[in-house]
Design a protein around this motif. Structure first.
Motif: not given
Ligand SMILES: [Zn+2]
Length: 299
Positions: A31-32, A41-44, A98-99, A108-109
């Motif tokens: 989802n992001a 995307g990072a904010f999501s 998480y970015d 980035g899994a």
């Protein structure tokens, strides 16, 4: 320094916790992606983490801030969760970025999502076991670990710099900052670079012996630029535990920062091993004295 007897006391990280870590990582990736540093995307992703950590029972909040980058000022978002048992006891801080790496097409899994899911699962796990927790625990999910061009004071590690300053301003009594990065790799091996706190390196090696990762945690002579650096520069004992052999063959790191960093390359088993290792710090660090500033050697 780290007596074996203390290792007997234990908080548990279960296979079900590992499943939650894996599911949360999958949610972030699905989802992001991309969630490049300081983007929407990072904010999501931050919101997914906020919701997941809150659902896991943690006292969670978002910290949004603006910072300069080579592409102009951007907004970044850290997520912070706290388990405060007793204000007179010290804090142990776990950090995961998480970015994703800007412009790499990397989902980035492993690099970002795996340990971010792991911290959410640790929240759930601690909520269940809060009674036997012997210290205060903080979880920080950082935005902007990855640089846009080249690491500098205005490129990369934005979230960690912000969080380190926050801990400093709050005069937080921190026993250790433990950064977790890329630990979902289905072929897990943990490296601890040289530019880390020697006290926490020793702790990591001691706790590893009491986990399924025994023999797969090693110190390396290389220096690695990761989220622990701003915390160390701010005067905290800080370490990063990272799997930097993430690739198609042993010794290779060819999935790193590529479109190949996908969910099929990470496993619940590895997240269980990594979570078990991380939880062990909470069994021993409350009972050992961190080095006094005088004795601390220059990193
Ligand atoms: Zn990375």
């Amino acid at each position: 320094m780290f007596p074996a007897a203390i290792l007997a006391a234990s908080l548990v990280f279960t296979p079900a916790d590992a499943r939650l870590a894996h599911t949360t990582a999958g949610l972030i990736v699905a989802n992001a992606t991309p969630r490049d540093a300081g983007t929407r995307g990072a904010f999501s992703a931050a919101n997914i983490i906020l919701n997941a950590a809150s659902a896991a029972g943690a006292d969670t909040r978002i910290d949004t801030f603006s910072a300069p980058t080579p592409k102009g000022a951007r907004y970044f978002t850290n997520v912070i969760a706290k388990f405060e048992k007793d204000p007179s006891r010290g804090w142990i801080v776990f950090v995961s970025h998480y970015d994703t790496k800007p412009g790499s097409g990397c989902p980035g899994a492993n690099d970002g999502a795996s340990t971010s899911g792991l911290l959410v699962a640790m929240c759930e796990s601690l909520k269940r076991q809060e009674k036997i927790l012997a210290c205060n625990v903080m979880f920080i999910w950082t935005d902007g670990e990855e640089c846009i061009e080249r690491y500098s004071d205005v490129d990369g590690l934005w979230g960690a710099r912000r969080a380190a300053q926050m801990l400093k301003d709050d005069r937080c009594d921190v026993k250790g900052v433990i950064c977790l990065d890329m630990l979902g790799d289905r072929d897990l091996g943990v490296s601890i670079p040289r530019n880390t706190s020697s006290y926490l390196r020793k702790a990591a090696l001691a706790v590893a012996d009491a986990t399924p990762l025994k023999g797969r945690v090693k110190t390396i002579s290389e220096m690695i630029k990761d989220d622990h650096v701003p915390f160390a520069e701010a005067g905290f004992e800080a370490v990063t535990l990272i799997d930097f052999e993430y690739g198609s063959e042993k010794g290779l790191n060819d999935y790193w920062h590529t479109p190949e960093d996908t969910m099929d390359k990470i496993s619940e088993k590895s997240l269980h091993e990594a979570g078990s290792l991380a939880m062990k710090f909470l069994d021993i660090l409350p009972y050992v004295d961190k080095p006094s500033p005088k004795r601390k050697r220059k990193r």
